[in-house]
Design a protein around this motif. Structure first.
Motif, short mmCIF file in Angstrom:
data_model
loop_
_atom_site.label_atom_id
_atom_site.label_comp_id
_atom_site.label_asym_id
_atom_site.label_seq_id
_atom_site.Cartn_x
_atom_site.Cartn_y
_atom_site.Cartn_z
N ILE A 58 -18.89 -32.78 3.92
CA ILE A 58 -19.15 -33.39 5.17
C ILE A 58 -19.99 -32.42 5.79
CG2 ILE A 58 -17.46 -34.97 5.58
CD1 ILE A 58 -15.95 -32.61 7.32
N ASP A 59 -20.44 -31.20 5.43
CA ASP A 59 -21.40 -30.37 5.76
C ASP A 59 -22.70 -30.42 5.53
OD1 ASP A 59 -20.27 -29.60 3.02
OD2 ASP A 59 -21.95 -28.09 3.06
N LEU A 60 -22.91 -31.62 4.64
CA LEU A 60 -24.35 -32.01 4.48
C LEU A 60 -24.78 -33.02 5.29
CD1 LEU A 60 -24.25 -32.15 0.51
CD2 LEU A 60 -24.91 -30.35 1.96
N PRO A 61 -26.03 -33.16 5.91
CA PRO A 61 -26.61 -33.82 6.83
C PRO A 61 -26.38 -35.17 6.52
CG PRO A 61 -28.29 -32.78 5.66
CD PRO A 61 -27.07 -32.25 5.35
N TYR A 62 -26.64 -35.61 5.20
CA TYR A 62 -26.61 -37.14 4.61
C TYR A 62 -25.36 -37.79 4.31
CZ TYR A 62 -27.73 -34.26 0.76
OH TYR A 62 -27.91 -33.18 -0.18
N SER A 63 -24.16 -36.88 4.75
CA SER A 63 -22.75 -37.28 4.21
C SER A 63 -22.25 -38.38 5.15
CB SER A 63 -21.70 -36.15 4.44
OG SER A 63 -21.45 -35.88 5.83
N ARG A 64 -21.41 -39.56 4.65
CA ARG A 64 -21.05 -40.43 5.38
C ARG A 64 -19.49 -40.77 5.05
NH1 ARG A 64 -25.25 -43.91 2.03
NH2 ARG A 64 -23.23 -43.29 0.69
N PRO A 65 -18.72 -39.82 5.85
CA PRO A 65 -17.18 -39.97 5.42
C PRO A 65 -16.67 -41.29 6.02
CG PRO A 65 -17.89 -38.55 7.30
CD PRO A 65 -19.02 -38.88 6.55
N GLU A 66 -17.27 -41.73 6.95
CA GLU A 66 -16.95 -43.07 7.74
C GLU A 66 -17.00 -44.31 6.56
OE1 GLU A 66 -21.26 -42.76 8.01
OE2 GLU A 66 -19.59 -41.72 8.63
N SER A 67 -17.77 -44.23 5.76
CA SER A 67 -17.96 -45.04 4.52
C SER A 67 -16.70 -44.81 3.60
CB SER A 67 -19.26 -45.01 3.75
OG SER A 67 -19.33 -43.96 2.99
N VAL A 68 -16.10 -43.86 3.41
CA VAL A 68 -15.04 -43.41 2.50
C VAL A 68 -13.74 -43.95 3.14
CG1 VAL A 68 -13.65 -41.56 1.45
CG2 VAL A 68 -16.03 -41.32 1.73
N ILE A 69 -13.59 -43.78 4.48
CA ILE A 69 -12.62 -44.47 5.06
C ILE A 69 -12.41 -45.88 5.07
CG2 ILE A 69 -11.61 -44.57 7.45
CD1 ILE A 69 -12.74 -41.82 8.28
N LYS A 70 -13.63 -46.62 5.10
CA LYS A 70 -13.84 -48.12 5.06
C LYS A 70 -13.24 -48.47 3.78
CE LYS A 70 -17.05 -48.64 8.82
NZ LYS A 70 -18.50 -49.16 9.19
N SER A 71 -13.75 -47.65 2.82
CA SER A 71 -13.43 -48.10 1.36
C SER A 71 -11.99 -47.76 1.11
CB SER A 71 -14.19 -47.24 0.46
OG SER A 71 -15.82 -47.36 0.64
N PHE A 72 -11.41 -47.04 1.77
CA PHE A 72 -9.75 -46.72 1.36
C PHE A 72 -8.94 -47.03 2.58
CE2 PHE A 72 -12.35 -44.36 -1.80
CZ PHE A 72 -11.47 -44.70 -3.17
N PRO A 73 -9.03 -48.44 3.19
CA PRO A 73 -8.51 -48.65 4.39
C PRO A 73 -6.91 -48.29 4.62
CG PRO A 73 -8.97 -50.68 3.36
CD PRO A 73 -9.46 -49.50 2.49
N GLU A 74 -6.28 -48.46 3.35
CA GLU A 74 -4.91 -48.29 3.41
C GLU A 74 -4.29 -46.78 2.96
OE1 GLU A 74 -3.32 -51.28 0.64
OE2 GLU A 74 -3.92 -53.05 1.85
#
Length: 217
Positions: free
Chosen positions: A174-190
């Motif tokens: 997440i230190d990288l400017p083009y990271s998208r942690p929110e997409s990881v959260i959406k991909s593993f909702p449970e």
């Protein structure tokens, strides 16, 4: 670094794992899994350095730098409120659905060296899957700068669920400017998803707390 002894478990391994979970044993085995170059060894090193003062392995921009299981024993993590958890950390080779020697040619290796590196990498993938037999808790390390819905990520998650191994999804880099942690959260909702930077240590304390919480369930 000596290699981990891997044992085939079958039903006995499942019984052993269930017993360990319900008895809340004093020490747990934490396995770190993920695709190639997702930051597994960087994370393993961060955890081990924070609490044991030693590194687990070396890192490189070249894929499959880690081709054998590496581990460090008796790492005690400490969390706010006085919680302590003793664990052995297993850092595994990157898992891939395909390993080609041509990948290594792009990094300047000669063909013979590239073929040998590919052979070792393929064996490392097998060893990583086998190591699941001795793991109590797992971290699935996902590179948050890439598409989290890759086949490799879902294959690892499926294996963990099938074996009944509790795990945390780590949205790394997440230190990288083009990271998208929110997409990881959406991909593993449970699942429990913790965005971190294993390199800078950003949000790492939250990950330690979640590891402790999962271990004590």
């Amino acid at each position: 670094m000596k290699s981990v002894e891997v044992r085939r478990g079958g039903i006995s391994s499942i019984i052993r794992r269930l017993f360990s979970i319900f008895s809340k044993k004093k020490k747990v085995v934490l396995g770190i899994y993920g695709p190639v170059n997702s930051g597994k060894t960087t994370l393993a090193n961060k955890i081990s350095r924070d609490f044991a003062g030693v590194s687990v392995g070396s890192v490189s921009r070249i894929p499959h730098e880690t081709r054998k299981i590496q581990y460090v024993e008796n790492v005690e993590i400490r969390v706010p409120g006085g919680g302590r958890l003793l664990m052995d950390i297993i850092d595994t080779p990157g898992i891939a659905t395909k390993v080609s020697y041509r990948t290594f040619l792009r990094y300047g290796m000669k063909k013979e060296e590239a073929i040998e590196r590919a052979r070792e990498a393929a064996l490392g993938v097998i060893e990583a899957i086998k190591s699941l037999d001795r793991v109590d808790i797992a971290l699935l390390v996902v590179d948050s700068t890439k598409d989290p819905t890759s086949q490799v990520n879902f294959v690892i998650a499926g294996n963990l669920k099938f074996r009944g191994i509790p795990y945390i999804v780590v949205a790394n880099k997440i230190d990288l400017p083009y990271s998208r942690p929110e997409s990881v959260i959406k991909s593993f909702p449970e699942e429990i998803v913790v965005p971190i930077s294993a390199l800078t240590g950003e949000n790492i304390e939250l990950l330690y707390e979640k590891i402790y919480e999962v271990a004590k369930r």
